[in-house]
Design a protein around this motif. Structure first.
Motif, PDB file in Angstrom:
ATOM      1  N   LEU A 119     -22.268  30.141 -11.526  1.00 11.70           N
ATOM      2  CA  LEU A 119     -21.992  29.557 -10.210  1.00 11.70           C
ATOM      3  C   LEU A 119     -23.279  29.346  -9.423  1.00 11.70           C
ATOM      4  N   ARG A 120     -24.186  30.294  -9.557  1.00 13.06           N
ATOM      5  CA  ARG A 120     -25.463  30.184  -8.826  1.00 13.06           C
ATOM      6  C   ARG A 120     -26.277  28.998  -9.323  1.00 13.06           C
ATOM      7  N   THR A 121     -26.223  28.750 -10.630  1.00 14.82           N
ATOM      8  CA  THR A 121     -26.987  27.637 -11.208  1.00 14.82           C
ATOM      9  C   THR A 121     -26.184  26.340 -11.231  1.00 14.82           C
ATOM     10  N   LYS A 122     -25.004  26.386 -10.593  1.00 12.59           N
ATOM     11  CA  LYS A 122     -24.157  25.191 -10.450  1.00 12.59           C
ATOM     12  C   LYS A 122     -23.821  24.568 -11.803  1.00 12.59           C
ATOM     13  N   ASP A 132     -21.545  23.062 -14.802  1.00 15.78           N
ATOM     14  CA  ASP A 132     -20.460  22.078 -14.695  1.00 15.78           C
ATOM     15  C   ASP A 132     -19.104  22.735 -14.938  1.00 15.78           C
TER      16      ASP A 132
END
Length: 345
Positions: free
Chosen positions: A165-168, A170
């Protein structure tokens, strides 16, 4: 005579070789002393400017300066080596560990939770679909199972959801994450319970989901507190039942040529097998020990050792030893560390 006692390791019976002024010592006084020479059960002890000869039973005799407390002055001088007080760090760790366990509640391994969830009757179709997706994420034992597939399963184990989630990452990566799917299942279960609050299967499902998420949270906290020790129970879909492979990976050093230790615990046709791999990073040499619970399994493994040796060498590893051992492998001393969270809950 002066008596110095250690609450754990024995006593020192000391005869001064210079006049000893008892009046110089007060009960409760703390002194710094040091052992000068050790010869068998005798040691020269420096107290202030005085050198005292002692008969001792200490094992070992402390090296360098150490502290003693005056316990008694009459009829003999008794000095005690006090027990060390628990460090603030240890006390804080214990308090945090207790607090985390109480706040998170009971835990259940993912494969056990999924096994029970899959047996619940009369669940809504949308919820059953998510359960099926979760089971599809489990590792499948096949002859072609390789390191890449194992790496993917570990990445999707749920331990790294917050990092994704932190590194977004997909949506596809998030959809393959076990913890993300558990949270999605939990959300849908809450909604279903609002419509059918008396449903027994839904209440059981909600409880099992919470226990599985708690287990993952405990493992995540342990990994955060000690990133060099990685522990995971990976769900394994073995025909009609769900099992697990327990994996523990320890990195001894942080330098480029680290030493690694890996312990795998799994069941082979209901018989337990434990594999311990020790990799010398500098020499790129591998030591492999395999323990089998039963003799039939041991014989099967022994017949496959040559094939396993060939496969390991094809990976570029210098195999220093490959044995079937009679003793169940355990963690080495260097992997035993005080951790904030007990990973065996």
């Amino acid at each position: 005579m002066v008596n110095i006692s250690d609450l754990k390791t024995g006593q020192l019976h000391i005869k001064p070789n210079a006049p000893l002024l008892i009046s110089d010592f007060k009960i409760g006084q703390t002194l710094t002393v040091s052992a000068q020479q050790v010869n068998g059960n005798q040691v020269q002890l420096l107290v202030g400017k005085q050198v005292l000869l002692a008969e001792h039973q200490l094992n070992p005799v402390p090296k360098g300066p150490f502290q003693v407390t005056v316990k008694q002055t009459q009829p003999t001088l008794v000095l005690t080596i006090p027990k060390p007080e628990p460090s603030l760090h240890s006390s804080t760790q214990l308090s945090l560990q207790t607090g985390y366990k109480q706040s998170l509640g009971s835990q259940l391994a993912i494969h056990q939770a999924l096994q029970r969830i899959n047996q619940l009757p009369n669940l809504p179709q949308n919820i059953q679909t998510i359960i099926n997706q979760l089971i599809e994420l489990t590792l499948k034992p096949t002859p072609l199972l390789n390191g890449s597939q194992l790496k993917t399963s570990i990445s999707n184990s749920g331990l790294f959801l917050e990092n994704k989630l932190r590194t977004k990452s997909d949506d596809k990566k998030l959809g393959s994450d076990t913890k993300a799917q558990l949270l999605k299942l939990q959300q849908n279960t809450f909604k279903a319970l609002e419509q059918a609050p008396s449903s027994g299967p839904l209440k059981q499902l909600s409880n099992l989901i919470s226990q599985a998420i708690n287990k993952l949270s405990i493992q995540q906290l342990q990994l955060f507190e000690n990133p060099q020790l990685f522990s995971l129970e990976l769900p394994l879909a073995n025909q009609d039942r769900l099992e697990s492979i327990q994996i523990e990976i320890f990195r001894k050093h942080t330098k480029p040529n680290s030493d690694w230790e890996v312990i795998l615990q799994l069941n082979v046709e209901n018989d337990e097998m434990v594999v311990k791999l020790t990799l010398n990073g500098e020499q790129q040499s591998l030591n492999c020990q395999i323990w089998c619970e039963t003799d039939p399994l041991k014989q099967r493994v022994a017949r496959s050792l040559e094939q396993l040796s060939t496969q390991l060498k094809e990976l570029g590893l210098e195999l220093s030893s490959l044995t079937v051992t009679e003793t169940k492998p355990q963690q080495s001393n260097f992997t035993t560390q005080v951790t904030l969270i007990d990973i065996k809950v």
